[in-house]
Design a protein around this motif. Structure first.
Motif, mmCIF file in Angstrom:
data_model
loop_
_atom_site.group_PDB
_atom_site.id
_atom_site.type_symbol
_atom_site.label_atom_id
_atom_site.label_comp_id
_atom_site.label_asym_id
_atom_site.label_seq_id
_atom_site.Cartn_x
_atom_site.Cartn_y
_atom_site.Cartn_z
ATOM 1 N N ILE A 98 73.895 33.687 7.332
ATOM 2 C CA ILE A 98 73.434 34.427 8.508
ATOM 3 C C ILE A 98 73.704 35.924 8.346
ATOM 4 C CG2 ILE A 98 73.772 34.692 11.021
ATOM 5 C CD1 ILE A 98 72.262 32.112 10.018
ATOM 6 N N ASP A 99 74.852 36.284 7.791
ATOM 7 C CA ASP A 99 75.122 37.711 7.571
ATOM 8 C C ASP A 99 74.128 38.309 6.576
ATOM 9 O OD1 ASP A 99 77.166 37.963 9.401
ATOM 10 O OD2 ASP A 99 78.713 37.384 7.972
ATOM 11 N N THR A 100 73.806 37.554 5.545
ATOM 12 C CA THR A 100 72.820 38.039 4.570
ATOM 13 C C THR A 100 71.477 38.244 5.278
ATOM 14 O OG1 THR A 100 73.888 36.802 2.800
ATOM 15 C CG2 THR A 100 71.631 37.519 2.389
ATOM 16 N N ALA A 101 71.089 37.267 6.089
ATOM 17 C CA ALA A 101 69.795 37.346 6.769
ATOM 18 C C ALA A 101 69.764 38.520 7.741
ATOM 19 C CB ALA A 101 69.527 36.038 7.513
ATOM 20 N N MET A 102 70.861 38.704 8.487
ATOM 21 C CA MET A 102 70.877 39.800 9.468
ATOM 22 C C MET A 102 70.882 41.163 8.775
ATOM 23 S SD MET A 102 73.092 37.954 12.425
ATOM 24 C CE MET A 102 73.783 39.395 13.085
ATOM 25 N N THR A 103 71.521 41.227 7.617
ATOM 26 C CA THR A 103 71.511 42.478 6.845
ATOM 27 C C THR A 103 70.090 42.810 6.405
ATOM 28 O OG1 THR A 103 73.745 42.039 6.064
ATOM 29 C CG2 THR A 103 72.451 43.601 4.763
ATOM 30 N N ASN A 105 67.354 41.673 7.707
ATOM 31 C CA ASN A 105 66.541 41.891 8.907
ATOM 32 C C ASN A 105 66.682 43.326 9.424
ATOM 33 O OD1 ASN A 105 64.861 40.750 11.099
ATOM 34 N ND2 ASN A 105 66.658 41.208 12.370
ATOM 35 N N ALA A 106 67.890 43.886 9.245
ATOM 36 C CA ALA A 106 68.135 45.259 9.718
ATOM 37 C C ALA A 106 67.271 46.271 8.971
ATOM 38 C CB ALA A 106 69.614 45.597 9.567
ATOM 39 N N MET A 107 66.790 45.884 7.797
ATOM 40 C CA MET A 107 65.925 46.801 7.027
ATOM 41 C C MET A 107 64.467 46.704 7.474
ATOM 42 S SD MET A 107 67.511 46.217 3.256
ATOM 43 C CE MET A 107 69.271 45.987 3.047
ATOM 44 N N ARG A 108 64.233 45.887 8.494
ATOM 45 C CA ARG A 108 62.912 45.731 9.109
ATOM 46 C C ARG A 108 61.810 45.213 8.182
ATOM 47 N NH1 ARG A 108 62.065 46.882 14.040
ATOM 48 N NH2 ARG A 108 63.774 47.699 15.270
ATOM 49 N N PRO A 109 62.087 44.105 7.508
ATOM 50 C CA PRO A 109 60.973 43.460 6.806
ATOM 51 C C PRO A 109 60.072 42.800 7.850
ATOM 52 C CG PRO A 109 62.874 42.018 6.753
ATOM 53 C CD PRO A 109 63.310 43.290 7.455
ATOM 54 N N ASP A 110 58.879 42.430 7.471
ATOM 55 C CA ASP A 110 57.996 41.734 8.422
ATOM 56 C C ASP A 110 58.098 40.221 8.268
ATOM 57 O OD1 ASP A 110 56.471 44.092 9.634
ATOM 58 O OD2 ASP A 110 56.543 44.505 7.488
ATOM 59 N N VAL A 111 58.319 39.774 7.024
ATOM 60 C CA VAL A 111 58.421 38.325 6.792
ATOM 61 C C VAL A 111 59.570 38.051 5.823
ATOM 62 C CG1 VAL A 111 57.178 36.221 6.114
ATOM 63 C CG2 VAL A 111 55.880 38.203 6.925
ATOM 64 N N LEU A 112 60.360 37.039 6.161
ATOM 65 C CA LEU A 112 61.364 36.514 5.222
ATOM 66 C C LEU A 112 60.876 35.145 4.764
ATOM 67 C CD1 LEU A 112 64.963 37.002 6.765
ATOM 68 C CD2 LEU A 112 64.123 37.901 4.588
ATOM 69 N N VAL A 113 60.758 34.986 3.464
ATOM 70 C CA VAL A 113 60.330 33.704 2.885
ATOM 71 C C VAL A 113 61.587 33.082 2.286
ATOM 72 C CG1 VAL A 113 58.908 32.694 1.061
ATOM 73 C CG2 VAL A 113 58.026 34.609 2.405
ATOM 74 N N VAL A 114 62.030 31.963 2.830
ATOM 75 C CA VAL A 114 63.392 31.497 2.500
ATOM 76 C C VAL A 114 63.412 30.075 1.941
ATOM 77 C CG1 VAL A 114 65.754 31.257 3.369
ATOM 78 C CG2 VAL A 114 64.205 32.865 4.486
ATOM 79 N N LEU A 125 68.509 30.277 10.430
ATOM 80 C CA LEU A 125 68.311 31.685 10.078
ATOM 81 C C LEU A 125 67.212 32.316 10.947
ATOM 82 C CD1 LEU A 125 68.065 32.855 6.406
ATOM 83 C CD2 LEU A 125 66.307 33.502 8.011
ATOM 84 N N SER A 126 66.161 31.536 11.204
ATOM 85 C CA SER A 126 65.027 32.085 11.967
ATOM 86 C C SER A 126 65.435 32.476 13.383
ATOM 87 C CB SER A 126 63.868 31.084 12.012
ATOM 88 O OG SER A 126 64.182 30.024 12.896
ATOM 89 N N GLN A 127 66.505 31.828 13.890
ATOM 90 C CA GLN A 127 66.955 32.138 15.257
ATOM 91 C C GLN A 127 67.740 33.446 15.323
ATOM 92 O OE1 GLN A 127 69.169 28.622 16.128
ATOM 93 N NE2 GLN A 127 67.352 27.306 16.116
ATOM 94 N N LYS A 128 68.134 33.965 14.167
ATOM 95 C CA LYS A 128 68.995 35.159 14.141
ATOM 96 C C LYS A 128 68.258 36.434 13.766
ATOM 97 C CE LYS A 128 72.535 32.344 14.586
ATOM 98 N NZ LYS A 128 73.312 32.257 15.815
#
Ligand code: ASP
Length: 319
Positions: A98-103, A105-114, A125-128
């Motif tokens: 979750i910390d990796t995902a939030m980090t 996310n803070a860079m403002r990507p549009d899509v995370l493919v996980v 992860l999608s909830q965070k």
């Protein structure tokens, strides 16, 4: 195939699984993907719909086909793509998922493919995060883009999915490909059978609307589609098959067993294939019936459709 109407096109916030999608929503993604196949066969393959957007591929498990085809799909639609794999991430320094995902996310990507080895991790992860998330494999739970590319391959070859007999063989218990395919194929009206040793078929899988066989020839009788699966050794804790040789003897696809299926049955496999373990080389390379490389081609088109769908949601939701 008519291009889907922009107003009726399925545009979800995330794509986390096939379970719960309606036949119309699945058809919308397949129709959109079908439109990309022609683009991908042209010399000039650039689309524009993701121009200015950023896609991050975040892989906590190894991948050849999925990661490459997501990267290709995003680039063909004009996005900037960043690839991150576990070997280069701070997970090794003790950072949580979750910390990796939030980090990121803070860079403002549009899509995370996980992709992640634990079932449910991608949904958590999608909830965070505020960006869109596409699940490309969470443990033995779901692999929605694989099921969609399999469906597109089947639909283009057979014209329909409804009414077909689809036999999925091998390690059903540990396979996210099997689960996503069962959800999709039953929703679209196929008759789905699963074949494997009792140790590799989950208890009560019949509740998912499938028929269970432990004898491969019986399970293949008159099948339209034969979908082979790899033994997911990395997810097995303990011994599930007596030996790889014995597994091939009873559950490996070869010419003799394939003779029980319809003469025009398609042979499918999500890859990576293990020749001589779950499939014989002569059937894997059968140019008339094996569609294994076509599945890979359809993968790029399906991933383009999924990326467009989630970014269309964002566009519609933005002020
Ligand atoms: N590539 C597929 C997956 O990631 C199938 C497999 O690995 O056996 O689930």
């Amino acid at each position: 195939m008519n291009a889907p109407d922009a107003n009726t096109r399925f545009a979800p916030r995330h794509i986390l699984g096939i379970e719960g999608l309606s036949p119309d929503q699945i058809t919308s993604l397949l129709d959109a993907a079908d439109g990309f196949v022609a683009l991908n066969r042209r010399r000039e393959k650039k689309g524009e719909s993701l121009r200015g957007l950023t896609v991050i591929n975040l892989f906590f498990e190894t991948s050849t086909r999925t990661q490459t085809s997501f990267e290709m799909a995003a680039k063909r639609l004009g996005a900037d793509v960043i690839n991150m794999s576990v070997a280069t991430s701070s997970i090794y320094k003790g950072e949580s998922l979750i910390d990796t995902a939030m980090t990121l996310n803070a860079m403002r990507p549009d899509v995370l493919v996980v992709r992640h080895p634990h079932s449910g991790a991608v949904e958590l992860l999608s909830q965070k995060v505020t960006c869109a998330v596409i699940n490309c494999g969470d443990g033995s739970h779901e692999h929605p883009t694989q099921a969609l590319l399999d469906a597109l391959t089947i639909r283009r070859r057979k014209g329909t999915i409804a009414g077909l007999v689809v036999t999925i063989c091998g390690d059903i218990a540990h396979s996210r490909v099997a689960r996503s395919n069962i959800h999709l194929l039953t929703a679209m009206g196929a008759r789905v059978r699963v074949v494997g040793p009792p140790t590799l078929i989950p208890a009560m899988i019949e509740r998912m609307g499938v028929e269970v066989f432990h004898d491969m020839v019986a399970g293949l009788a008159d099948a339209d589609i034969v979908m082979m699966l790899r033994l997911q050794l990395e997810r097995m804790h303990g011994t599930f098959v007596p030996s790889l040789r014995e597994n091939f003897h009873f559950y490996g696809l070869d010419e003799d067993k394939l003779a029980a299926a319809k003469p025009d049955a398609l042979i499918m496999h999500p890859g990576p294939i293990n020749r001589g373990v779950e499939i014989d080389t002569s059937v894997a390379d059968d140019i008339d019936r094996s569609v294994i490389t076509e599945q890979v081609e359809m993968g790029v088109a399906v991933r383009m459709a999924c990326l467009e769908a989630v970014t269309a949601h964002q566009e519609a939701a933005s002020p």
